[in-house]
Design an enzyme around this catalytic site. Sequence first.
Site, short mmCIF file in Angstrom:
data_model
loop_
_atom_site.label_atom_id
_atom_site.label_comp_id
_atom_site.label_asym_id
_atom_site.label_seq_id
_atom_site.Cartn_x
_atom_site.Cartn_y
_atom_site.Cartn_z
N GLN B 219 2.43 -34.32 -18.51
CA GLN B 219 1.87 -33.03 -18.13
C GLN B 219 2.12 -31.99 -19.23
OE1 GLN B 219 3.46 -33.82 -13.68
NE2 GLN B 219 2.86 -31.71 -14.00
N ARG B 366 5.04 -29.87 -7.29
CA ARG B 366 3.93 -29.04 -6.83
C ARG B 366 4.43 -27.65 -6.43
NH1 ARG B 366 -1.57 -31.46 -4.55
NH2 ARG B 366 -2.75 -29.57 -4.81
N CYS B 367 5.29 -27.11 -7.25
CA CYS B 367 5.77 -25.76 -6.98
C CYS B 367 6.37 -25.23 -8.26
CB CYS B 367 6.80 -25.77 -5.86
SG CYS B 367 8.51 -25.81 -6.35
N GLU B 735 -0.29 -24.82 -6.07
CA GLU B 735 0.97 -25.15 -5.42
C GLU B 735 1.24 -24.35 -4.15
OE1 GLU B 735 3.15 -24.65 -9.02
OE2 GLU B 735 2.76 -26.71 -9.59
#
Lengths: 291, 784, 160
Positions: B219, B366-367, B735
Site C-alpha cells: 500500500q 481500515r481506519c 474508513e
Amino acid sequence: MIPAAFDYRRAGSADDAFAQLQKLGGDARVLAGGQSLIPAMRFRLARPSVLVDINGVAELDYITMNGALTLGAIARDSAVERASWIGERGWSLIHDVSRVVADPVVRQMGTVVGSLCHNDPSGDWPAVALAARAEMVVRGKDGQRTVPIDQFLVDSFTTAVQEGEMALAVRFPAPDDRTAGSYQKVERKVGDYATAAAAVQVSLNADGTVRGAGIALSSAGPCAVRVTDAEALLKGQTPTADLIRAAGEAAAKQSDPQADLRGSVEYKKNLAGVLVSRGLRQALARLGVQS
Amino acid sequence: MSTDTTIKGSLGVPMKRKEDPRFIQGKGNYVDDLSFPGMLYMALVRSPYPHAEIAGIDISEAMKVPGVVAVITGKDLEAAGLGWLPTFHGLDKQMVLAIGKVLFQYQEVAAVFAESRGAAADGAEAVQVDYNPLPVVADPFTSKKDEVLLRPDREAKTNHIYHWEVGDRDRTDQALQASEKRIRQRMWFPRCHPAPLEPCGCVAQFDKMGRLHFHVTSQAPHVYRTAVSLVTGIPEDKIHVISPDIGGGFGNKVPVYPGYVCAIVGALKIGRPVKWIESRTENLTSTGFARDYHMDVEIGAKADGTVTALKVSTTADHGAFDAAADPSKYPAGMFGIVTGSYTFPTAHAEVDAFFTNKAPGGIAYRCSFRVTEASFAIERGMDILADELGMDPVELRRKNFVKKEQFPFPSVLGFTYDSGDYHKTLEVALEKIGYQALLKEQAEKRAKGELMGIGISTFTEVVGAGPSKHFDILGIKMFDSAEIRIHPTGSGIVRTGAKSQGQGHETTWAQIVAEELGLDPQNILVEEGDTDTAPYGLGTYASRSTPTAGAALAMAARRVRERARKIAAHLLEVGEGDVEWKDYKFQVKGVPAKSVTMKEVAFAAYTNMGQNEPGLEATQYYDPPNMTFPHGAYIAVVDVDRDTGEVKVRRFLAVDDCGTIINPMIVEGQVHGGLTEGFAIAFMQEIQYDKDGNNLNTNFTDYLVPTSLETPHWETAHTVTPSPHHPIGAKGVGESPNVGSPAAFVNAVVDALSPLGVRHIEMPVTRDKVWRAIRDAEAKKGQS
Amino acid sequence: MKVSIKVNGVQYEKDVEPRTLLAYFLREDCGLTGTHVGCDTSSCGCCVVVMDGDRAVKACTMFAAQADGHEILTVEGLAQGGALHPLQQAFWDQHGLQCGYCTPGMLMTSYALLKHKPNPSDGEIREELAGNLCRCTGYNNIVKAVRQAAETLQAAPATK
Ligand SMILES: Cc1cc2nc3c(=O)[nH]c(=O)nc-3n(C[C@H](O)[C@H](O)[C@H](O)COP(=O)(O)OP(=O)(O)OC[C@H]3O[C@@H](n4cnc5c(N)ncnc54)[C@H](O)[C@@H]3O)c2cc1C
Ligand code: FES
Ligand code: FES
C-alpha cells in the site's frame, strides 16, 4: 499450501475402485467430493500415499427413488438439493439439510456418502441419517453388506468401513404420508459447521399420536447423537407443547458437546434443546399439526 | 476559436470505473500472476511455539528434498547484518528470521527456496528445528508484571513499550469527582485482522545489472523502497518497487514483512527470481493485526446530560514486536479523537503498550491509526451514560454535539476539527430511518417481551495524515504527491504517490484532473505503484489518499492550468490577464465567443507555444495544513432471539459526511464495504489466543468473514460539509463506515437487552455471549 | 501424469504432478491467471470455475487430475467475440467490484447460478453466492449486478 506427493488412480467402475483399495491397503483413500479430504491434505493433516478417485464412476452417481431413497457414493449435495421429489413433505428433513451443508459451491462437489464416511462429529448428514434411520451399503471382501446407520457411525471420524472397503450408497427408508421432518442448524455463518443442530423425523398415527420419532444431534458429542430419551418420550403420545418441551430437555441433557470457538458447553446444550423443540414443531406443522 | 461545448463537469458524477474492464475479464495483474524465467518459490518454516529457545536448526534433510535449492536461517541473516528489520514508527525492530528464540506462534524461522511450490512446501516440512519451550505471556496484564522478560534484546529491561498520554489528567480527575453522574466501563476492542482476500506476497528479481525489481503487494511502495534500502544497504536507485493490482489491503499491506526480506536475500544469494505468496494461515497468524485495546472509559456529566469530563486509560497488546504502523510521534495513533463529536470541557487519554507472545502488528485496519478504538469507546460510552441518565441516547448526543458554528473546533485533546454539521447529519438519519416509528414499535415489542434494539453512533473521524510538522513514518514526512502530463492530443497520464487497492483511483483521479482541466476523464490514464515513475508519496491507508494525494492532484492540475493559460493567451492573442477559465475552457474576459479548449491548448503546447515553455505538465507535493474530519450518523435496528442469542440486523442506515463527493457510486461502494467489515468486527471476526499463546483463528474456517447471507442490506445517505482547507473540499470516506459502525451494532444489541438490565457486551457479539447475557440478567432479576 | 482438459474451448494437454490443484493448473500451466486463490480451506470462492457447462466448483479443492477429460470455463472465457458477457457488463454497471480479487469467482458462481435459476430473487442470489467471500463491496451491488444480468439474459436468451 500444497499436499504431500501421492499417487493418483482413477477408478473406472465400482469394482475397479474396490479392487484398487484391496490391493493398495491402508495407505489408499477414496477420493469422493474431496471437500474434506483435500483441505486436510493441503494442511498435511492427511497424507495418503494413493488416492482412488471415484468421481468418474458413473454407476455410483445416482439418486434413485422407489419408495426408499438411495444415493450413490457420488451423489452430490447439490443434486439432492435440486432433485424433483425434494419438495415432498416426507423428504422435508433431507430437503432442509441439503440447503445448509457447507456452502452452495462446496455442495456442488461434496457427496452425501463421503460426508457419512468422513463422520465429522459436527457434520450434518450423520445426524440426519440417524434421525431418518438410514442404512449404508458397504462393499467388503465378502461382497456387499447393509449396515444400519447406528452401527455405521462408530466414533469421531471413524465408521464401519474397514481398511480396503468402500461405501457404495446410503439408503433412506420410505416415509409414509404421515411422516415429516425438519433440520435445525445454528451456524456462525454459511460454510461453518454446526454450533449445534437437530435432525427430527416424526411419523404420526391416524389418531394423531406419534408412531415413531427419529431425533438426533450434531456437534453434541464425539459422534452424532441419537436422542433416545426424546424418541421414547414421544412414542405413542399426542404431541403437546409440554411434550415437545420435554423432548427438548431430554436432548439438552443427552447432548455432550465440547466448548470451542463456536460456543460454551452450556450454550450448546441449551441449543440442542431449543433446536429439537423447534424441529418437532416444524415437522408437526408440516403435517398440519399446530403444537 | 472553439465551439466545443461538450465538456461537462466530471466531479460528483457516478462514472463507471475505468479499472473494471480488466478485473471483470480476469486480466488483472496481481503479484501472484507474475512469472519470470528461472523463478523459484519460497516457503517459510514457522514456529509451532509461542515462546521458545531455538536449540538448533538442521537443514540437511531439507536440502535433500528434490527441487530444494537453498535454505536460510536467522543465523545466516545475522551474519549478513540483516537479522533485524526496523518497524515503521521507529520504536522497535523485528527479527527477520528467529534469532536465538521465537516470540510468537507462527514466527518465521527459516526460508526454503525451491523449484516449485510443492518442493518448497516439502522442504519447509523437512527443516528440523529443536525448540526448548519458554513460559508464555499471552496477555498484556500478565506482561505488565514483568515476571517473564520477553525482549532481553532491548535496552529497557521491561515488557512495557511506551506510555503515551494527552489532556489534563488532574483537571479531568477533579471534574469526574465533581460530576453529578458518572459511568465507568471496561471495554475490550478485540484483536482482529484485515484479511484482504489476496494474501501478501512478492516477487524479488535482480536484473543483469544487479538492480532489484521488487514486485510486492504494498500500500506504500515508496516507503518500501526506502525501507528496503535502509535494511539491505542496497542504494535506493538500485531498487525498483512495483506494486501491481492489489486484492484488498485495509492496512494489512502497509508494513514490511520478514518474508519480503527473505525473498530479496534469496534472490540475491541464488541469482534467480524468487516468489513468495503467503498462505491464508500465514496471513492471519503473522501479518499486521489490528486493535487489541483494553480501554477503561469514564464519563462524567451533569444531571441534565451535559458532559463534563472524559477519561480513557488503555492497556494495549502489541505482540512480540512493536510493529504498529503509527506515525513516529503518535505511538497510539490518533487516539486523541476519543472525545468524538462532543464538547468535553476536559479530557484525558492514556495508552500503555506491552509486549506479549503474540503476533506483532497494531496496524490501522481500515481506519486512521486507532480511530476505530477511540470511536468505539466514546460512542459506546455515550450510550452507557444515556442509560445511567435514563435519557434517550439521541437526546444526549444532540445536547453535547459540537455545534455547526463552533467549527473550526479545537478539541480539548488537541485536534482542530475542520468542519461539520453533526445536528443535521443526525436529523437526516433519524428522519430517513423513521426513528419515532421504530421507538413505537420497540415499545410494543417490549410489552410483549420481545427483544428489539436500536443503536446509534455519531462518530467523528480524523484522517489524511498528515501535516509534516507532526507526522512521519521512519522519519519521512507524511506528505503526498502527484504528477500530471498532458499529451499533445489532449489525453494525459497522472501519477501519484498513493496506491489503490480497490478504491478506484484510476477513476476518481481522472475525474479530479478532468474537472480541473476540462478534459475527458476517459482519456486520463492513472498509473500508481511504480516507484520508477511515480513521485514520492506515503501510500494509501488511513483514508489519506483523497485528503493528501487527491489534494496534490487538484493542485497539480491547477498548475497545469496556469501554464495552459499562458498558451491560451498566445492563441487568443490577448494578454494573460485577459484570459479567464470559465465553463471548462479559456475565454477572453467578457467575450465568450473567443475561447480555446484545453485540448487545443495541449496541442499548441507542443506545436505552437509562442514564447512559452513547451509541454504541459506539472508536479505537486502537498503537505496538508490539517487533517480532515469526516463524520456520520449511523443507526442499526436489531432483533434478538432469546432462545438462541441470534441477532438479526434488520436495518442499517449510514449517513456519512465526507465533504465533497468525487464519485458518489464509489463513495457508496466504500461505505458498503466498510460497513460489512464493521459488521464482521462487531459480530464474528476475532483473532483469539488461548492462555498458552496458541492462535485459534488461523484460517477462514475460524476467522469468520461474513457472506452475502449474513451481511445486512445497507442503506446509505449523505450530507456534504466540505473541508475548508482541501482544494476540492473532499475529506475521504473509505474508513468511516468501519470506524463508526461497530458501536452502532453493539449499542443496538445492548439496547435490545437493556430491559433485562444488560449494560455492556463485549465484541464480537456472538450468540453465545448474547444468550449468556440474557440468562445471567434473568437469573439476577429472579434473585432480586 | 498426463491430463487433457478443455479450458475455454482450448484443449490443454499437460504433464502434471498428481498433487497439482486445478487452480494452479489453470494459473500456471495454462497461463490463465484470472482464477485466483485466497485460502486453503475451500472457504473463499476466489477460485471458482465452471465445470461441464453449469457446475460451479472450487478449483483450489480439486486436483487437475480430476478435471481430466472435462471442460472448464474460467473468467477469461466469459466474453465472446469481444463482447462482454451480460454478467461482466452488470458487475461493471452496478459497481459490483472494488479490488477485483473475488470478482472472477463471483462471476463464475453467478454464471452457474443463472443456468440453474434464470430468474432468482435477491434472497436466492444471496443464498447462492454464500460460498464466495467479498471483502470490499458488502455484497449489495453484487446482488444488484446478478439481477441485472438475469434480466438481460432473459430478455435476450441468445446471448449466453
Ligand atoms: C468450506 C466448507 C464447509 C463445510 N461445511 C460443512 C458443514 O457445514 N456440514 C457438513 O456436514 N460438512 C461440511 N463440509 C464438509 C463437506 O460437506 C464435505 O464435502 C463432506 O464432509 C465430505 O464429502 P466429500 O464427498 O467431499 O468427501 P471426501 O472429502 O472426498 O472424503 C472424506 C472422507 O471420506 C472418505 N470417503 C469418501 N467417500 C467414501 C466412500 N464411498 N467409501 C469410503 N470412504 C469414503 C474419504 O476417503 C475421506 O477420508 C464443509 C466443507 C467445506 C470445504
Ligand atoms: S481459494 Fe479459497 S475457496 Fe478456493
Ligand atoms: S472486490 Fe475485493 S474482495 Fe470483492
